[in-house]
Design a protein around this motif. Sequence first.
Motif, PDB file in Angstrom:
ATOM      1  N   CYS A 190      14.659  13.655 -12.664  1.00 24.85           N
ATOM      2  CA  CYS A 190      13.383  13.011 -12.985  1.00 24.85           C
ATOM      3  C   CYS A 190      13.536  11.505 -13.119  1.00 24.85           C
ATOM      4  O   CYS A 190      12.562  10.761 -12.994  1.00 24.85           O
ATOM      5  CB  CYS A 190      12.815  13.599 -14.277  1.00 24.85           C
ATOM      6  N   GLY A 191      14.753  11.038 -13.414  1.00 19.51           N
ATOM      7  CA  GLY A 191      15.010   9.613 -13.542  1.00 19.51           C
ATOM      8  C   GLY A 191      14.762   9.042 -14.918  1.00 19.51           C
ATOM      9  O   GLY A 191      15.116   7.889 -15.181  1.00 19.51           O
ATOM     10  N   GLY A 192      14.175   9.835 -15.841  1.00 17.13           N
ATOM     11  CA  GLY A 192      13.825   9.281 -17.138  1.00 17.13           C
ATOM     12  C   GLY A 192      14.412   9.992 -18.340  1.00 17.13           C
ATOM     13  O   GLY A 192      14.357   9.453 -19.456  1.00 17.13           O
ATOM     14  N   CYS A 193      14.988  11.193 -18.159  1.00 14.91           N
ATOM     15  CA  CYS A 193      15.539  11.917 -19.308  1.00 14.91           C
ATOM     16  C   CYS A 193      16.928  11.378 -19.660  1.00 14.91           C
ATOM     17  O   CYS A 193      17.484  10.524 -18.971  1.00 14.91           O
ATOM     18  CB  CYS A 193      15.601  13.420 -19.016  1.00 14.91           C
ATOM     19  N   ARG A 194      17.505  11.878 -20.745  1.00 16.16           N
ATOM     20  CA  ARG A 194      18.781  11.375 -21.238  1.00 16.16           C
ATOM     21  C   ARG A 194      19.879  11.472 -20.187  1.00 16.16           C
ATOM     22  O   ARG A 194      20.602  10.509 -19.932  1.00 16.16           O
ATOM     23  CB  ARG A 194      19.198  12.136 -22.496  1.00 16.16           C
ATOM     24  N   VAL A 195      20.023  12.653 -19.555  1.00 16.61           N
ATOM     25  CA  VAL A 195      21.125  12.812 -18.607  1.00 16.61           C
ATOM     26  C   VAL A 195      20.918  11.956 -17.364  1.00 16.61           C
ATOM     27  O   VAL A 195      21.880  11.430 -16.800  1.00 16.61           O
ATOM     28  CB  VAL A 195      21.342  14.300 -18.234  1.00 16.61           C
ATOM     29  N   CYS A 196      19.679  11.792 -16.927  1.00 16.69           N
ATOM     30  CA  CYS A 196      19.416  10.933 -15.773  1.00 16.69           C
ATOM     31  C   CYS A 196      19.771   9.489 -16.086  1.00 16.69           C
ATOM     32  O   CYS A 196      20.383   8.787 -15.266  1.00 16.69           O
ATOM     33  CB  CYS A 196      17.954  11.032 -15.354  1.00 16.69           C
ATOM     34  N   ARG A 251      23.826  11.179 -14.777  1.00 15.04           N
ATOM     35  CA  ARG A 251      24.153  12.581 -14.470  1.00 15.04           C
ATOM     36  C   ARG A 251      22.894  13.326 -14.036  1.00 15.04           C
ATOM     37  O   ARG A 251      22.518  14.326 -14.637  1.00 15.04           O
ATOM     38  CB  ARG A 251      24.809  13.237 -15.683  1.00 15.04           C
ATOM     39  N   GLU A 252      22.272  12.841 -12.983  1.00 12.62           N
ATOM     40  CA  GLU A 252      21.028  13.452 -12.527  1.00 12.62           C
ATOM     41  C   GLU A 252      21.234  14.882 -12.045  1.00 12.62           C
ATOM     42  O   GLU A 252      20.283  15.663 -11.988  1.00 12.62           O
ATOM     43  CB  GLU A 252      20.389  12.598 -11.428  1.00 12.62           C
ATOM     44  N   ASN A 253      22.478  15.223 -11.694  1.00  9.58           N
ATOM     45  CA  ASN A 253      22.764  16.604 -11.280  1.00  9.58           C
ATOM     46  C   ASN A 253      22.604  17.597 -12.417  1.00  9.58           C
ATOM     47  O   ASN A 253      22.583  18.814 -12.193  1.00  9.58           O
ATOM     48  CB  ASN A 253      24.176  16.707 -10.703  1.00  9.58           C
ATOM     49  N   PHE A 254      22.473  17.112 -13.671  1.00 10.56           N
ATOM     50  CA  PHE A 254      22.241  17.985 -14.828  1.00 10.56           C
ATOM     51  C   PHE A 254      20.795  17.918 -15.324  1.00 10.56           C
ATOM     52  O   PHE A 254      20.476  18.489 -16.372  1.00 10.56           O
ATOM     53  CB  PHE A 254      23.169  17.602 -15.988  1.00 10.56           C
ATOM     54  N   CYS A 255      19.932  17.232 -14.599  1.00  6.45           N
ATOM     55  CA  CYS A 255      18.543  17.065 -15.046  1.00  6.45           C
ATOM     56  C   CYS A 255      17.860  18.418 -15.171  1.00  6.45           C
ATOM     57  O   CYS A 255      17.963  19.271 -14.279  1.00  6.45           O
ATOM     58  CB  CYS A 255      17.776  16.197 -14.055  1.00  6.45           C
ATOM     59  N   PRO A 256      17.134  18.671 -16.293  1.00 10.33           N
ATOM     60  CA  PRO A 256      16.448  19.964 -16.455  1.00 10.33           C
ATOM     61  C   PRO A 256      15.237  20.137 -15.547  1.00 10.33           C
ATOM     62  O   PRO A 256      14.726  21.248 -15.402  1.00 10.33           O
ATOM     63  CB  PRO A 256      16.032  19.956 -17.934  1.00 10.33           C
ATOM     64  N   THR A 257      14.766  19.041 -14.940  1.00  8.76           N
ATOM     65  CA  THR A 257      13.657  19.136 -13.974  1.00  8.76           C
ATOM     66  C   THR A 257      14.097  18.473 -12.664  1.00  8.76           C
ATOM     67  O   THR A 257      13.616  17.399 -12.314  1.00  8.76           O
ATOM     68  CB  THR A 257      12.382  18.472 -14.518  1.00  8.76           C
ATOM     69  N   PRO A 258      15.013  19.116 -11.950  1.00 10.19           N
ATOM     70  CA  PRO A 258      15.604  18.491 -10.766  1.00 10.19           C
ATOM     71  C   PRO A 258      14.636  18.402  -9.596  1.00 10.19           C
ATOM     72  O   PRO A 258      13.669  19.149  -9.495  1.00 10.19           O
ATOM     73  CB  PRO A 258      16.779  19.415 -10.440  1.00 10.19           C
TER      74      PRO A 258
END
Length: 350
Positions: A102-108, A112-119
Amino acid sequence: MYCECMHEFAAPLVHEEREEAAPTGSEVLLRITAAGLCHSDLHIHSGEYDLGHGRRLDFASRGLELPVILGHEIAGEIAACGPEATGLDPARTYVVYPWQGCGGCRVCLEGRENFCPTPRNLGFHTDGGFASTLRVAHPRYLFDIGDLDPARAAPLACSGLTSFSALKKVEETIAEVPLVLIGAGGLGLMCIGLTLALGGLPPVVVEIDPAKREAALRAGAGHVVDGTAPDALAQVREAVGAVVPAVIDFVAAPATAGLAFDLLGKGGRMVLVGLFGGASDWPLPLIPLKAVSILGSVVGSLPEFRELVDLARAGKVPPVQTTLYPLAEANAAMRALGEGRVVGRAVLVP
């Protein structure tokens, strides 16, 4: 633009021609020059994962909506940019980081965008690379490949990055004791070269296909072992010559996961990468008694991809054997890969 599109699970891809809209905002329109074909594409095409014990994980429940264009190993040239897409050189060729969030959550925000909960992964949540062009959401996903052949650079986005990220999880052991790799497909062969590039000893490779064992030796493996041999476990231990501290399983079938577990010494680490399917029957008391770590590894992060592309541009990542197919022959290429007739990597060329 034209593409080979999936309209039904397990059905042939359909050739389509579509109108291509101009990119807006931070979007970049890429003219594709190479698109790698991955075993993950075959899993997605089948519509499910085998979880073992009669259980299945269907992709519809994971956000896959049809029709969709498969393909996540993509290289190409800049065709057009939206008004907010800056910093790109139209004269250069780029490889795409496909594991987008999503580009805006903690992991992004941590890269670590590969761990994004809304990929928003290419070739799954959004259209991918089995096409003549691709819309990329932001320039941060594009990496200049320098003088690399696009057909060599495209597989970096999955087979390269997945191998690299798994290898980084056991990197501290590879210079002292040979790493054990299970599977010499595109990922396994890539990992051999990466192990050597990071200063590791030539790895020991377990593979059931004779042609792929030969390919592993050509890629720099120190020893190869037929996984179906009755004494495969003993052969691997003898080839390693020490207590086995690390195994990367690029197959992850019940038999290979069992072999990996049995090989590990106390405090050892097993990294599961493959998605063959099934369930394991590890003896649970031995997990704490051996103090082993069992890690899953899924693709890799943006910082890891940047590091990998830099290594490749510096000539430190040996090329993997590649078979080129015209994009129009995507169905034939998928059949060849599914039947085990591809050594190394298959790459589609529009």
